[in-house]
Design an enzyme around this catalytic site. Sequence first.
Site, short mmCIF file in Angstrom:
data_model
loop_
_atom_site.label_atom_id
_atom_site.label_comp_id
_atom_site.label_asym_id
_atom_site.label_seq_id
_atom_site.Cartn_x
_atom_site.Cartn_y
_atom_site.Cartn_z
N TYR A 170 -2.82 3.01 2.92
CA TYR A 170 -3.00 3.38 1.52
C TYR A 170 -4.44 3.14 1.10
CZ TYR A 170 -2.83 -1.59 0.12
OH TYR A 170 -3.09 -2.93 -0.05
N CYS A 171 -4.85 3.86 0.06
CA CYS A 171 -6.15 3.66 -0.58
C CYS A 171 -6.01 4.09 -2.03
CB CYS A 171 -7.25 4.45 0.14
SG CYS A 171 -7.02 6.23 0.14
N THR A 172 -7.11 4.26 -2.75
CA THR A 172 -7.06 4.51 -4.19
C THR A 172 -6.41 5.85 -4.52
OG1 THR A 172 -9.11 3.26 -4.44
CG2 THR A 172 -8.43 4.64 -6.30
N GLY A 217 -6.26 8.58 -1.85
CA GLY A 217 -5.82 9.26 -0.64
C GLY A 217 -6.89 9.74 0.29
N ILE A 240 -2.73 4.95 -4.48
CA ILE A 240 -2.13 3.98 -5.41
C ILE A 240 -1.90 4.60 -6.77
CG2 ILE A 240 -2.45 1.71 -6.50
CD1 ILE A 240 -4.37 1.04 -4.17
#
Length: 634
Positions: free
Chosen positions: A227-229, A231, A258
Amino acid sequence: MDGTAAPPTSTQEQQKEGGATDGRYGVLLYYKYAEVPDAPALAAFYEARCRALALVGRVRVGPDGVNATLGGRMAALEKHIEEMSSNSLFDGTDFKLASCEEPVDERVARECGFTSLSVRLVKELVTLCSNPSLTTPEISLAGRHLSAADFHSVLQSVAGTGSYSEASAEKNEVVVLDARNLYETRIGKFHVPNVETLHPEIRQYSDLPLWIDEHSEKLRGKSIMMYCTGGIRCEMASAYIRSKGEGFENVFQLYGGIQRYLEQFPDGGYFDGKNFVFDHRISVGSLKDNILGTCLICGSTYDDYSSRCRCTHCRILVLVCSTCQDSTKEYVCELCLRNGKPCCQISVRQDGQTETELSESSAFGKPSITNKVLTSSAPMSNVCGAYSFSQPTRGEQLKKLRILCLHGFRQNASSFKGRTSALAKKLKHIAELVFIDAPHKLSFVYQPNSDPCSDKPSPLSFTTKPKFAWLVSPNTSCHTEQDWKIADATFDPLQYQQQTDGFEESYAYLENAIAQDGNFDGILGFSQGASMAALLCRQQQKTCGSPKFRFGIFCSGYPAPVGDFDSEPIRLPSLHCFGSTVGHDRQIAKRTSADLAGLFEEDRRSIMEHDMGHIIPTRPPYIDQVKEFLRNFM
């Protein structure tokens, strides 16, 4: 370079198209990996349409796609989505639109790039690694997308509270991997009972491949939930993991990042804390009111990055509560502490004032160097004054910073030294300024005297010092012996756009000068000198992996029309100084200097706008900002 399409001719036209006079404010994030047949044309379209809709923010267009973070009125952003959706290139794009308050802190908005529009052409949307020996993986290898609901269900199943089996894995085969930077993780992250979560604790995204290589055994044979902010970072990072072959096939990524997860699970779900975002909002939380972050100094609960405090050494963001901000301006992040960087201690003097000291003498605890005239083939001259510092620990004097100074077009080291004498005087306890002539010697130019009765001397009746340049126009004749010639035309403030030659000679010349006396802490450039300083740092980063300086100061600069500033930002703590509004600098436009600043790493750059002309300001509060920046490296 930015697209060249002309903006609307009036504020009324912008308001008519974008609804700029009313409506809620919002932020739009989206990216699209796809082959772009004509990137310059698409960039020009963005430039024209975003300005017509009065949008601000950042757009990066490359041959492999588009990455955009935009702010403006919701009606204008919705209009922009409608326009881009009509292009088949953006089929399937996840446009993440969120309403929010308008920027209220101009300093934060400016640092995040939310006071103007920046559209740039790049070689690639995301640079996974700056190491030229590392092959960039094919984006087609990216991990499988999971919606927020599916991602949650997998975690729920592995945690023992659900039955979803999308990851096709047992509990001990699943690992959650955060693809973000350390400062982002400090205020928010996923926490799943019975599941190992890996936080690489990296300073920047380009450090992630090395971490993956060093921890590959933690990933081999596992189902990896990334996951990241929003994508985009997971796309290339997951492709890199899967490119390792057998044992690394099962990589899944949270589609929409997220942001989409918190929209789907407003109570936070398995995500604790706040989601760090790269716009004026700074962070976005859930209905949970838990705070994960702690103050770097006192350890109290704290997760507000709005003060933009940064590590003295590497310039990444650090959390410092308001009380501790009043005590010291010197901070050392945990990564630098692990690497042996000196920590700052707070002490209280008898007069009740606080002062900071380095806890170790380090390399800067040696006596200051003596002044000398450098005798290299590169002509230099020194400026410095009396030296007086309060004694740091172990009773040793701190060394002053040595700064290599590059003059502007048609100047020389001597004249630049004179023009910056006030700056040198006010920095005499902090820095030693070293000046150097550029290698390209220019002809003297003059306007012919149309008044036969005038007693003004002819150009050949007096002598003057040689003038030099770092970059020249293709038709410029540079001679060992200077001569006089009549100016071709009146001064053209856009002449720098034609100065495309001479970089190779200037680069070799400066490298030779640095090699002969290379103990420079930083570089300062003015106008064309700032442009050359940026080119020098970029080339050093490409050749050596990083610039050879610890910091740079770029005054009234511009991106030189030389070479290609690719998507990899210049990784150097930088201070950019230029006029704050149109007309304050009639030679280099504010937007052009802002474009130069945009070439540097966002988390390590500072902007100082002033209300003066084509100069380096030395009166308060500007000189105080310069001193504060330099003290980060003492």
